[in-house]
Design an enzyme around this catalytic site. Structure first.
Site, PDB file in Angstrom:
ATOM      1  N   ALA A  63       0.860  -1.181   0.000  1.00 32.56           N
ATOM      2  CA  ALA A  63       0.000   0.000   0.000  1.00 32.56           C
ATOM      3  C   ALA A  63       0.898   1.233   0.000  1.00 32.56           C
ATOM      4  O   ALA A  63       2.074   1.148   0.353  1.00 32.56           O
ATOM      5  CB  ALA A  63      -0.867  -0.023   1.248  1.00 32.56           C
ATOM      6  N   GLY A 102       0.462  -5.051   0.616  1.00 34.09           N
ATOM      7  CA  GLY A 102      -0.690  -5.001  -0.281  1.00 34.09           C
ATOM      8  C   GLY A 102      -0.393  -5.608  -1.641  1.00 34.09           C
ATOM      9  O   GLY A 102      -1.289  -6.151  -2.297  1.00 34.09           O
ATOM     10  N   GLU A 105      -0.759  -9.167  -1.319  1.00 30.96           N
ATOM     11  CA  GLU A 105      -2.200  -9.427  -1.122  1.00 30.96           C
ATOM     12  C   GLU A 105      -2.948  -9.400  -2.458  1.00 30.96           C
ATOM     13  O   GLU A 105      -3.835 -10.213  -2.699  1.00 30.96           O
ATOM     14  CB  GLU A 105      -2.778  -8.409  -0.132  1.00 30.96           C
ATOM     15  CG  GLU A 105      -2.293  -8.678   1.296  1.00 30.96           C
ATOM     16  CD  GLU A 105      -2.706  -7.611   2.288  1.00 30.96           C
ATOM     17  OE1 GLU A 105      -2.372  -6.423   2.055  1.00 30.96           O
ATOM     18  OE2 GLU A 105      -3.363  -7.937   3.286  1.00 30.96           O
ATOM     19  N   GLU A 125       4.019  -5.686   7.031  1.00 34.08           N
ATOM     20  CA  GLU A 125       3.231  -4.637   7.708  1.00 34.08           C
ATOM     21  C   GLU A 125       3.587  -4.484   9.180  1.00 34.08           C
ATOM     22  O   GLU A 125       3.586  -3.385   9.727  1.00 34.08           O
ATOM     23  CB  GLU A 125       1.733  -4.946   7.578  1.00 34.08           C
ATOM     24  CG  GLU A 125       1.139  -4.677   6.203  1.00 34.08           C
ATOM     25  CD  GLU A 125       1.284  -5.831   5.229  1.00 34.08           C
ATOM     26  OE1 GLU A 125       2.097  -6.749   5.486  1.00 34.08           O
ATOM     27  OE2 GLU A 125       0.579  -5.821   4.208  1.00 34.08           O
TER      28      GLU A 125
END
Ligand code: 3HC
Length: 712
Positions: A63, A102, A105, A125
């Site tokens: 992210a 992310g 993911e 993370e």
């Protein structure tokens, strides 16, 4: 379409490419682009399958961290991932570089993953005080099983592609291919799987999460607890993964969301994100154009094969840079080389290094008595005795031999870099490289800027620090540079607190409970009390303490008794010879009482709050003095120094960040109160008083670093 994500058709396969340099972070525009391009692929009747990939150096590395803390913008990452997972055309992630957070993911939302063999896959993370918040805690256990998922998610460390394939996270890997070849292979893979009718959705997989013993979660908690130092993020990671086993997917995702929000809103995450960006900010050198070429460092010479020289040489060869080590006698050389060899052998025997790699590293080390090797070196690092006259002599010698453009560095921890530079005809090529002991282990590298050091040398050394797996900061040429100058004030307060009534045990436990890796007295014992003793003796002879408070009577007494710390089995504590565990020692308490009596101190009860306020106040006060004198480029560099070199808890951001967080005006008031109670041990900082008045922040202060020469 324009924007950071593009769609094209190749051989009837839709290719979606993200181009958002440098690391293809999943900003709002990328998320929107991924969603739009998938629609385009699904509407393209010629596209039979969809490959998603990253342009440039990596697949999406997570992210966009800079968006955290700001209002969320649609589409959210979870929805985009569901679109890929629910696609009625097979979705394949073609991975290279570092698919992280992310990014991984997104790839787990795809029905298949293929990868370049050099790829590193991870969910880091937790290092930002977060947990994977886009289904990672639910899909990873389904793909690789909860045990490995727990390991990856709580450590944040990535796994190599080969391991990912063994564990079922990727279907195929391609040996060290170019990006073009990766896509070619992914297309062949896509055509192969098109012959299947079923395309597995990660969220529907259950075979690896069935019949799981709850013990694995209890064991994960047990394993991580001793390393938490007050952090909550890793425990929340475990709870989220537990949800993958105990709950159905929808409930598991909701559980992950709730836990993610707790992490996202925490001070822990704010501080760790500050640390992430601060480390990268430290690379930015004011006045230096980022496109200025850096100097190549392909060959190094280290002068001195003692503890420091040996450790520095190891750091270089560990990263593949050949090093020649110069000593004065073959005995010293042999002794130093043996220590290095034994050091590596111990790592091999613990299974943390292969024999092959050890041999490779040793082969990059050349011990020599011949100074002519300097002629070939791109960098020469002097790591000899901390004696100005010896260093000057060595630098004159280096100057006579080194080629044009070579960097001439001194590993001094205390001496004046400008004076050392004066011993050469090229003072602008001279710089300090202050490694911390043991240099092959400790992460911090203080790069000390002399008044004439060229900016491109600083930039080259920052880049070298990264290459040799250190975290660099630039420090001014003041007494103690940044780290030790502040540490001196911090330790002085610790010693004064004990004189006034606290015990070393109380001070250390307050510091450690707050998050420090070790309290100040435990650090003194580890570093060796004799080091400070020698310096104090020299300072006494130079009348340094005139008009200042002397705080080290207890430490002096301990040294007179040979209590040099851990290496002597006793210092402020006594140490169990087998476990090395520290224990209180009545003999030390007796010495403390004697000193108090002799100095006429009536001991008082000291609160834990006062201890923290004085320890941290001392750091912050000296840190602001360093900033106002222009000996650091920015407050966050000081934080990087403390987190990476002194055991300041990363999830507490650093001393300067703490000051801003608490409020500089509040901290300044406390410091002024301490100074009013004892004006000899609190040097004045004008800056902190100015910021108190203006209600300013240390992070916003821009130091004047144009004249860093004055040594204070
Ligand atoms: N968001 C925003 N910026 C990022 C970023 C990210 N995720 N990752 C890196 N950057 C920026 C850096 O700040 C740096 O900017 P700068 O050039 O202005 O200083 C630039 O990209 C290059 O970064 P590095 O200097 O670190 O480059 P390296 O090549 O050494 O390392 C990397 C690349 C391994 C990807 C490293 O940058 C890294 O570890 N990044 C963080 C990865 C991460 O933590 N991802 C998870 C994010 S949280 C998440 O995904 C939540 C989700 O679960 C919902």
């Amino acid at each position: 379409m324009s924007g950071p994500v593009t769609y094209e058709l190749r051989e009837n396969i839709g290719i979606i490419t993200v181009n958002n340099p440098p690391v293809n972070a999943l900003s709002q525009a990328v998320r929107a682009g991924l969603s739009e391009c998938l629609k385009e692929a699904l509407n393209d009747s010629s596209a039979e399958a969809v490959i998603v990939t990253g342009g440039g150096r990596t697949f999406m590395a997570g992210a966009d961290i800079s968006e955290f803390g700001k209002p969320t913008m649609d589409p959210d990452l979870n929805s985009v991932i569901f679109e890929y997972e629910d696609s009625n055309k097979p979705t394949i992630a073609a991975l290279h570089g570092t698919p992280l957070g992310g990014g991984l993911e997104v790839s787990m939302g795809c029905q298949y993953r293929v990868a370049n063999s050099k790829t590193l896959l991870g969910l880091p993370e937790v290092k930002l005080g977060l947990l994977p918040g886009a289904g990672g805690t639910q899909r990873l256990p389904r793909l690789v099983g909860p045990e490995l998922a727990l390991e990856m998610i709580t450590s944040g460390n990535p796994i190599p592609a080969e391991k990912a394939m063994e564990e079922g996270l990727v279907s195929e890997i391609y040996n060290n291919v170019s990006h073009e070849e990766l896509i070619d292979n992914a297309i062949i893979f896509a055509k192969k799987i098109l012959t299947n009718n079923t395309h597995p959705k990660s969220r529907e997989r259950t075979e690896k999460i069935s019949n799981i013993s709850p013990d694995i979660f209890d064991n994960a908690i047990k394993k991580i607890t001793p390393r938490l130092r007050g952090r909550k993020g890793p425990l929340r990671c475990i709870e989220a993964v537990r949800g993958a086993v105990d709950l159905n997917f929808e409930e598991g995702i909701k559980n992950e969301r709730d836990l993610f929000k707790l992490c996202h809103d925490s001070d822990e995450s704010e501080a760790l994100i500050h640390s992430f960006f601060s480390e990268r900010m430290a690379n930015k050198i004011p006045g230096m154009d980022k496109d200025t070429p850096l100097r190549p460092i392909n060959k190094a010479v280290v002068i001195g094969c003692g503890t420091m020289g040996g450790g520095i040489a190891m750091s270089f060869v560990n990263s593949g840079i050949p090093v020649s080590i110069i000593e004065t006698t073959s005995e010293f050389l042999d002794k130093g080389m043996n220590i290095i060899k034994n050091n590596y052998a111990a790592t091999v025997s613990k299974g943390r290094l292969s024999q092959k790699n050890m041999d490779k590293r040793m082969s990059l080390l050349t011990p020599t008595l011949d100074w002519d090797v300097i002629k070939e070196a791109d960098i020469v690092i002097e790591a000899v005795f901390e004696e100005m006259e010896i260093k000057k002599e060595i630098f004159t010698k280096i100057d006579n031999l080194a080629k044009e453009g070579a960097i001439l560095a001194s590993n001094t921890s205390t001496l004046d870099i400008d004076e050392i530079a004066d011993a050469t005809n090229r003072p602008e090529e001279v710089v300090g490289t202050h490694f911390f002991s043991p240099a092959n282990v400790m992460k911090l590298l203080e790069i000390v800027r002399g008044s004439r050091t060229k900016l491109d040398i600083l930039a080259t050394l920052m880049s070298l620090a990264k290459k040799i797996k250190k975290v660099g900061i630039i420090a001014g040429n003041c007494d103690g540079f940044v780290g030790n100058r502040m540490f001196h004030q911090y330790v002085m307060q610790a010693h004064l607190l004990v004189e006034e009534g606290a015990t070393p045990e109380q001070v250390d436990s307050v510091a450690e409970n707050w998050g420090w890796a070790m309290g100040p007295f435990a650090v003194n014992d580890l570093a060796g009390n004799d080091v400070g003793w020698l310096i104090r003796k020299r300072h006494k002879a130079e009348n340094y303490y005139e008009g200042k408070k002397y705080a080290s009577d207890v430490a002096d007494r301990l040294c007179e008794l040979g209590r040099f710390g851990q290496k002597a089995g006793k210092g402020f504590y006594k140490y169990d010879p087998k476990t090395r565990k520290r224990e209180s020692d009545p003999e030390v308490h007796k010495i403390i009482e004697d000193v108090r009596r002799e100095k006429g101190v009536n001991p008082r009860e000291i609160s834990d709050d006062e201890i923290l306020s004085r320890l941290h106040g001392a750091l912050i006060n000296e840190g602001t003095r360093i900033l106002e004198e222009g000996h650091a480029f920015r407050a966050s560099d000081i934080d990087v120094c403390y987190v990476n070199g002194y055991g300041f808890a990363a999830h507490r951001g650093g001393p300067m960040w703490q000051a801003d967080k608490i409020g500089v005006n509040k901290v300044a008031k406390e410091i002024n109160n301490h100074r009013n109670a004892d004006n000899l041990s609190w040097p004045e900082s004008k800056l902190i008083n100015q910021l108190e008045e203006s209600n300013g922040k240390l992070s916003e202060f821009i130091p004047d670093t144009s004249n860093p020469s004055k040594r204070s």
